[in-house]
Design an enzyme around this catalytic site. Structure first.
Site, PDB file in Angstrom:
ATOM      1  CD  GLU B  58      -1.800  -2.353   1.571  1.00  0.00           C
ATOM      2  OE1 GLU B  58      -0.627  -2.608   1.921  1.00  0.00           O
ATOM      3  OE2 GLU B  58      -2.722  -3.201   1.628  1.00  0.00           O
ATOM      4  CG  PHE B 120      -9.698 -10.270  10.278  1.00  0.00           C
ATOM      5  CD1 PHE B 120      -8.429 -10.607  10.736  1.00  0.00           C
ATOM      6  CD2 PHE B 120      -9.945 -10.275   8.911  1.00  0.00           C
ATOM      7  CE1 PHE B 120      -7.424 -10.947   9.846  1.00  0.00           C
ATOM      8  CE2 PHE B 120      -8.944 -10.624   8.018  1.00  0.00           C
ATOM      9  CZ  PHE B 120      -7.680 -10.953   8.480  1.00  0.00           C
ATOM     10  CE  LYS B 170     -17.061  -6.989   2.422  1.00  0.00           C
ATOM     11  NZ  LYS B 170     -16.398  -8.292   2.661  1.00  0.00           N
ATOM     12  CG  MET B 486      22.153  12.922   4.318  1.00  0.00           C
ATOM     13  SD  MET B 486      23.386  14.084   3.705  1.00  0.00           S
ATOM     14  CE  MET B 486      22.552  14.816   2.303  1.00  0.00           C
TER      15      MET B 486
END
Lengths: 180, 591
Positions: B58, B120, B170, B486
Site C-alpha cells: 500500500e 479482524f 463495508k 547521508m
C-alpha cells in the site's frame, strides 16, 4: 557553539510567555474535538482549560473556548493552525479584544463540623457561592466567576475541609452588541 | 452497476465510489484489494473508465499516487483495505501532507456494527490518519457518501493541496442510497481558502521591491502546486525586475535552471551564491515557500538585514519560523499576477548592478565543484552525465532521500515545473521508485528516471514488479556507494566517524535482481563506461535497474553546518578535515 552534535539547529528562544483565551466556532461533527485537541498535543501547544458545547443547535455549531499559553509567535501559530482546519468557522483571540468577559463555574465539596462549617458558609456568602447540597457534615458550593476568583475561593476552603472540586473551565464572550 | 430501482442515482455505496471517481475525471487509481474493499473492487471489475494499478504494498500505492499528482497537477487516488491497508498508507499520507500533494485515499473499514470491537483487520483509520491528512471522514450512512466523496476531492485539490482519507465501512459499500453529482453545497461552509491577495499588501510589496538594492526572490513548491500559470508569472517577474532567484528543493523547475538569474537551490546543501544572497539581501520575496529549517539554518541569524515579503496560501505558514514584514495570503498565481500588474504600472526596475557584481563573486567560488576522477565514478559526475544525456528529452525525475537526492537537486537542471518529484518535507526513503511508477502511468511515453540510492531503493523495491506488470519503462538509476550515505556523512561530521549501522552489508546484486523481476539490469563501474550504459538505459523500452557503482566515501557539499548561518557555509574546496572539524563545533574526531 555549545550545542550537541545534531542534524537539527538547536535554538532556545526566550520570548515571554503569554496566556490567551481563544473562542473557536466549529461545525459540530464527529471527531471535531479530537482534531482540535490533537492539534495541541501534536504540535506541543499547551491547554490550560478547554470547554466545548453546541451553541447553535440548528446549524450544528459548537463553541470551543481554549485558554492557552505560549510566546506571541506560538499563540499566532495556534490561531492559524486552528483556523485552517476544515470544520472551523472562526477563531477569535478574546484576550486581544481587550473586552472579553470570562467565567467558569465550580462545584466545591467540603466536609466538616463546628467552627469550620460556619466559617465556610460565611466565606461562601462573601464570594456569592450558593449551597446546592448539604448534609450534617458536608456542603457542596456552587460558585461562578473568573478563574482567579475561583482559585481564591478554593484556596480559602482548603483548610476548612475541602474534599474535591469540579470546574467547567472557562467560557468567554466579548462585551458590547456584536457577536463573533 | 447494481442499480436496484429505475432511478439512475439509486445505487450501492461501492457503485457511488466508482461513479464519483468518474465524475471527477479520474482515469487511474492505485490500490490493493482486501476484505473490506471487495465490493468496490467488484464495481471496478465491471467498468472500464477507471484503470486500477495494482501495487505490491500500500505504501507503493500512496507514493505512486503522489508521483502521479505532482507530475500532472491532478489529485492522485488510492484505494486500500482496512487495518494494515490503511496503516501502510500512513507514510505516504504524512509525506503528501508535508509536501502539499493532493491525494484522495479511500479506505475500506469493517462493517459499522463491528467498529470498536477489535474486529479482524480493524483499526481506527480516521484516528490514525487525522494528524497526517488535511481532513478525513468516516462515512456511516450511504446517503452521505456522495457528498463526502465530492468534498474530499475539493478539499484535497483546493487551497493548500493535501491528502484526504475517506473511510467507508463495508456495510455502507453494500447499502443502497442516492448519489448526486458534485455540487457546491457538498463542501463545509467553514472551508473557504483565500486565493486573492490583499491589494494594500501587494502595493507595500511592490514599493519594497522597487526600492531594493540587494533583492532576492526565494520561491518554493507552492509555485509548482499553483499550476503552470504561477511558474510563467514567476519567470515574468524575474524578467521584469531583473532580480536574482533561488528556490527550495520543492520548487525546482518553476524558474528554469538555465535562466540567467538563477542562483541554484538554497539551503543546507544549496549553492554558496544562493545562501549568501539570502543572507546579505535587503529585500526578500518569498513565493510559496515556508522557511523550513533546512532552508533557514539558525533562525536568529537568518537574513538579518532584509525586509521580507511572504506570499503563501496558508496563513499558518506566515510567521511560523521567521517573522516577515509584508505577508500576502493568497494563491501564488493570483498574487504574482496582481503584483506584476502593479509593478509594471507604478514601479521602476531598481538599479542593482553592484548587487549582481557581488553575486558574481560568490558564483566564482564555484561551490558545486568536485575533484574529477578517471578511475571511479563520482556521484556528482554520474548525475551530470545523466542530465547531459537526457537533455532535450521529455524527462521526469523522481528521487529517494539522501545524498543522491541532494546531488540530483544540485546537478540536474530543471527547466519546467512538475518534472521533479522528491520527498522534501518528510524525507521518505523509498519514495522515488513507486513515485516513478505513478509518473510513468500518467506519462506513458516520457522518460521517467528515479535517481536512487542503494539503501533507499530497497525500501520499496517490490514495486518493480508493478512496473513489469503494467509495462512501465521506469529507469531506476542507483548511485550505489554501499552506504546510507547521508546518515554516514553526519556520523563522520558529528559522531566521531563511528559508522554505526550505515554500511550496506549484503547488498543484493542489482543486475541479477533486475533479471529476477524480469526487467533490464545494467551496471557501470568506470567513468568511461557511463555514457554508453546511460544510453542503453534510455534506449531500452523496458524497466531498468541501473547499478551505478560510485565512490563510496564521497560526501555532499557545500553544506551549512548545524547551528550555523547562511554565510558560514562549508565549501567543497575547503572541506578538509580541519575545516570540517572547526565548522562542526564539538570538535569530535573526524573523517
Amino acid at each position: 557553539m555549545n550545542q550537541p552534535a545534531s542534524a537539527y539547529f538547536m535554538e532556545e528562544r526566550h520570548d515571554p510567555i503569554e496566556t490567551h483565551t481563544l473562542s473557536v466556532l466549529v461545525q459540530n461533527e464527529p471527531g471535531v474535538l479530537a482534531r482540535v485537541i490533537g492539534l495541541f498535543s501534536g504540535r506541543g501547544y499547551n491547554i490550560e482549560s478547554l470547554t466545548v458545547s453546541e451553541t447553535e443547535n440548528q446549524k450544528h455549531v459548537s463553541r470551543i473556548t481554549i485558554v492557552t499559553t505560549g510566546t506571541p509567535m506560538v499563540i499566532e501559530q495556534i490561531k492559524h493552525q486552528l483556523d485552517r482546519m476544515i470544520p472551523v468557522y472562526r477563531v477569535v483571540d478574546m484576550t486581544l479584544t481587550g473586552r472579553s468577559i470570562e467565567r467558569e463555574l465550580a462545584m466545591v465539596k467540603l466536609r466538616g463540623t463546628g467552627e469550620h462549617r460556619v466559617e465556610a458558609l460565611r466565606l461562601a456568602e462573601a464570594f456569592r457561592a450558593r449551597v446546592i447540597d448539604a448534609t450534617i457534615e458536608s456542603f457542596v458550593f456552587e460558585i461562578t466567576g473568573n478563574s482567579a476568583k475561583i482559585n481564591q475561593f478554593i484556596d480559602l476552603m482548603r483548610p476548612l475541609g475541602l474534599v474535591e472540586v469540579s470546574r467547567t473551565g472557562v467560557a468567554a464572550i466579548v462585551r458590547g452588541p456584536e457577536g463573533m | 452497476m447494481s442499480d436496484t430501482s429505475h432511478d439512475p442515482n439509486q445505487m450501492t455505496g461501492a457503485a457511488m465510489i466508482v461513479r464519483a471517481l468518474i465524475d471527477h475525471g479520474v482515469q487511474h487509481i492505485f490500490g490493493y484489494p482486501g476484505g473490506a474493499v471487495l465490493p468496490i473492487y467488484d464495481e471496478l471489475f465491471q467498468q472500464s473508465d477507471v484503470e486500477h494499478i495494482l501495487v505490491r504494498h500500500e505504501q507503493g500505492a500512496g507514493h505512486a499516487a503522489e508521483g502521479y499528482a505532482r507530475s500532472t497537477g491532478k489529485p492522485g487516488v488510492v484505494l486500500v483495505t482496512s487495518g494494515p491497508g490503511a496503516t501502510n498508507m500512513v507514510t505516504p499520507l504524512a509525506d503528501a501532507l508535508m509536501d502539499s500533494i493532493p491525494l484522495v485515499c479511500i479506505t475500506g473499514q469493517v462493517p459499522t456494527h463491528l467498529i470498536g470491537n477489535d474486529a479482524f483487520q480493524e483499526c481506527d483509520t480516521v484516528g490514525i490518519t487525522r494528524p497526517c491528512t488535511k481532513h478525513n471522514w468516516l462515512v456511516r450512512d450511504v446517503n452521505d457518501l456522495a457528498k463526502v466523496l465530492h468534498e474530499a476531492f475539493y478539499v484535497a485539490s483546493s487551497g493548500r493541496p493535501g491528502p484526504v482519507v475517506v473511510d467507508v465501512p463495508k456495510d455502507v459499500q453494500f447499502a443502497t442510497g442516492t448519489y448526486h453529482p458534485p455540487r457546491k453545497s457538498d463542501v463545509h461552509l467553514s472551508y473557504t481558502p483565500r486565493l486573492k491577495g490583499d491589494a494594500g499588501q501587494i502595493r507595500k510589496a511592490v514599493a519594497l521591491l522597487a526600492s531594493a538594492r540587494r533583492p532576492v526572490i526565494y520561491s518554493g513548491g507552492g509555485v509548482v502546486n499553483s499550476g503552470p500559470e504561477a511558474s510563467r508569472l514567476l519567470r515574468e517577474l524575474v524578467e521584469v525586475t531583473g532580480f536574482p532567484i533561488t528556490s527550495t528543493l520543492m520548487g525546482l523547475g518553476a524558474y528554469p535552471a538555465s535562466g540567467k538569474n538563477w542562483l541554484g537551490m538554497l539551503g543546507m546543501h544549496g549553492t554558496y551564491e544562493a545562501n549568501m544572497a539570502m543572507h546579505d539581501c535587503d529585500v526578500m520575496l518569498c513565493v510559496g515557500a515556508r522557511f523550513d529549517d533546512r532552508i533557514t539554518g539558525r533562525t536568529d541569524a537568518f537574513s538579518p538585514n532584509s525586509k521580507k515579503i511572504h506570499i503563501d496560501i496558508d496563513p499558518s505558514s506566515i510567521n511560523k519560523n521567521i517573522r516577515v514584514d509584508v505577508p500576502i495570503i493568497g494563491d501564488c498565481a493570483n498574487v504574482l499576477g496582481d503584483l506584476l500588474q502593479v509593478f509594471k504600472a507604478e514601479a521602476k526596475r531598481p538599479d542593482i548592478k553592484p548587487w549582481w557584481q557581488e553575486v558574481a563573486k560568490w558564483r566564482a567560488r564555484n561551490s558545486l565543484s568536485y575533484k574529477k576522477n578517471s578511475d571511479i565514478i563520482l556521484p556528482q559526475y554520474a548525475i551530470e552525465r545523466l542530465f547531459e544525456m537526457t537533455r532535450g528529452r521529455d524527462t521526469y525525475i523522481t528521487t529517494e532521500v539522501g545524498q543522491h537526492q541532494m546531488w540530483a537537486a544540485q546537478f540536474f537542471g530543471f527547466e519546467e515545473p512538475h518534472r521533479w518529484m522528491t520527498s522534501g518535507g518528510l524525507g521518505t526513503m523509498g519514495y522515488g521508485l513507486p513515485a516513478a511508477v505513478g509518473v510513468q502511468v500518467a506519462h506513458p511515453n516520457s522518460l521517467v528516471i528515479d535517481i536512487a540510492g542503494d539503501a533507499s531503493v530497497q525500501m520499496t523495491m517490490q514495486e518493480m514488479s508493478t512496473a513489469i506488470q503494467y509495462e512501465l519503462p521506469i529507469k531506476i538509476f542507483i548511485l550505489n556507494n554501499q552506504y546510507m550515505g547521508m546518515v554516514r556523512q553526519w556520523q563522520q561530521l558529528l559522531h566521531g566517524n563511528r559508522l554505526s549501522h550505515t554500511y550496506s552489508e549484503a547488498l543484493p546484486d542489482f543486475v541479477k535482481l533486475a533479471d529476477a523481476f524480469g526487467c533490464v539490469g545494467i551496471r557501470a563501474t568506470k567513468p568511461g563506461d557511463l555514457d554508453g550504459a546511460i544510453q542503453e538505459m534510455i534506449d531500452v523500452r523496458r524497466p531498468v535497474l541501473f547499478d551505478c557503482r560510485v565512490a563510496a566515501l564521497e560526501n555532499c557539499f557545500p553544506m551549512i553546518p548545524s547551528g550555523k548561518a547562511h554565510n558560514e557555509m562549508l565549501l567543497p574546496a575547503e572541506a578538509n578535515d580541519e575545516a570540517t572539524a572547526a565548522a562542526f563545533a564539538g570538535g569530535k574526531a573526524l573523517v
